[in-house]
Design an enzyme around this catalytic site. Structure first.
Site, mmCIF file in Angstrom:
data_model
loop_
_atom_site.group_PDB
_atom_site.id
_atom_site.type_symbol
_atom_site.label_atom_id
_atom_site.label_comp_id
_atom_site.label_asym_id
_atom_site.label_seq_id
_atom_site.Cartn_x
_atom_site.Cartn_y
_atom_site.Cartn_z
ATOM 1 N N THR A 17 1.710 -2.038 -6.542
ATOM 2 C CA THR A 17 1.809 -0.516 -7.271
ATOM 3 C C THR A 17 2.895 0.360 -6.932
ATOM 4 O O THR A 17 3.235 0.804 -7.946
ATOM 5 C CB THR A 17 0.429 0.164 -6.459
ATOM 6 O OG1 THR A 17 -0.749 -0.579 -6.636
ATOM 7 C CG2 THR A 17 0.327 1.507 -6.800
ATOM 8 N N GLU A 18 3.583 0.079 -6.050
ATOM 9 C CA GLU A 18 4.631 0.859 -5.718
ATOM 10 C C GLU A 18 5.941 0.417 -6.390
ATOM 11 O O GLU A 18 6.829 1.330 -6.938
ATOM 12 C CB GLU A 18 5.040 0.858 -4.397
ATOM 13 C CG GLU A 18 4.045 1.624 -3.221
ATOM 14 C CD GLU A 18 3.867 2.909 -3.384
ATOM 15 O OE1 GLU A 18 5.069 3.648 -3.911
ATOM 16 O OE2 GLU A 18 2.951 3.776 -3.278
ATOM 17 N N SER A 19 6.319 -0.840 -6.520
ATOM 18 C CA SER A 19 7.583 -1.535 -7.130
ATOM 19 C C SER A 19 7.347 -2.344 -8.228
ATOM 20 O O SER A 19 8.573 -2.836 -8.792
ATOM 21 C CB SER A 19 8.602 -1.671 -6.024
ATOM 22 O OG SER A 19 8.050 -2.963 -5.452
ATOM 23 N N VAL B 73 -0.145 -2.591 -2.295
ATOM 24 C CA VAL B 73 0.855 -1.627 -2.044
ATOM 25 C C VAL B 73 2.309 -1.970 -2.942
ATOM 26 O O VAL B 73 2.686 -1.277 -3.537
ATOM 27 C CB VAL B 73 0.969 -1.408 -0.908
ATOM 28 C CG1 VAL B 73 2.268 -0.261 -0.600
ATOM 29 C CG2 VAL B 73 -0.085 -0.693 -0.165
#
Length: 125
Positions: free
Chosen positions: A27-29, A24
């Site tokens: 993917t996010e940052s 996560v």
């Protein structure tokens, strides 16, 4: 693994798989602690300010916007949310991940429209 201590601490607290949390974060940052999306999501786990306030409220705490870029604080909020979503979607990692990114109201709409069917639960630990 970047932010290993913070990730492991939050994963233990919320019964999550560290590999899922790292996926996560990547993917996010892309592991950028001061990342800000065009929509306004912030930090490693890309927490929207309103979502951070809601998570803190659900935890019975005050939301501290000044700490959102601190890895430990951001990861704790994001892991709480991920754990909440896994519980909400019976351990379905795909639905929880979709809800993490798009919001659980969007996933609920998709489910209501029968575009997605909840599969057998897959345990998230």
């Amino acid at each position: 693994m970047e932010y290993e201590a913070e990730v492991r601490r939050a994963c233990e607290k919320y019964d999550l798989d560290p590999c899922l949390v790292c996926a996560v974060i990547r993917t996010e940052s892309f592991f950028t602690p001061d990342a800000v999306s065009g929509a306004g999501a912030q930090g490693l786990m890309q927490i929207m300010p309103e979502t951070g306030e809601w998570i803190a409220w659900r935890q019975g705490k005050e939301y501290d916007e000044s700490r959102i870029f601190e890895p430990d604080y951001n990861i704790d909020l994001g892991c709480w949310l991920l754990s909440f979503l896994l519980e909400k979607y019976n351990g379905d990692v795909e639905l929880a991940a979709a809800a993490y990114n798009a919001g659980h109201s969007a996933v609920n709409r998709w489910l209501d429209l029968s575009l997605i069917h909840i599969s057998e639960p897959t345990r998230h630990a």
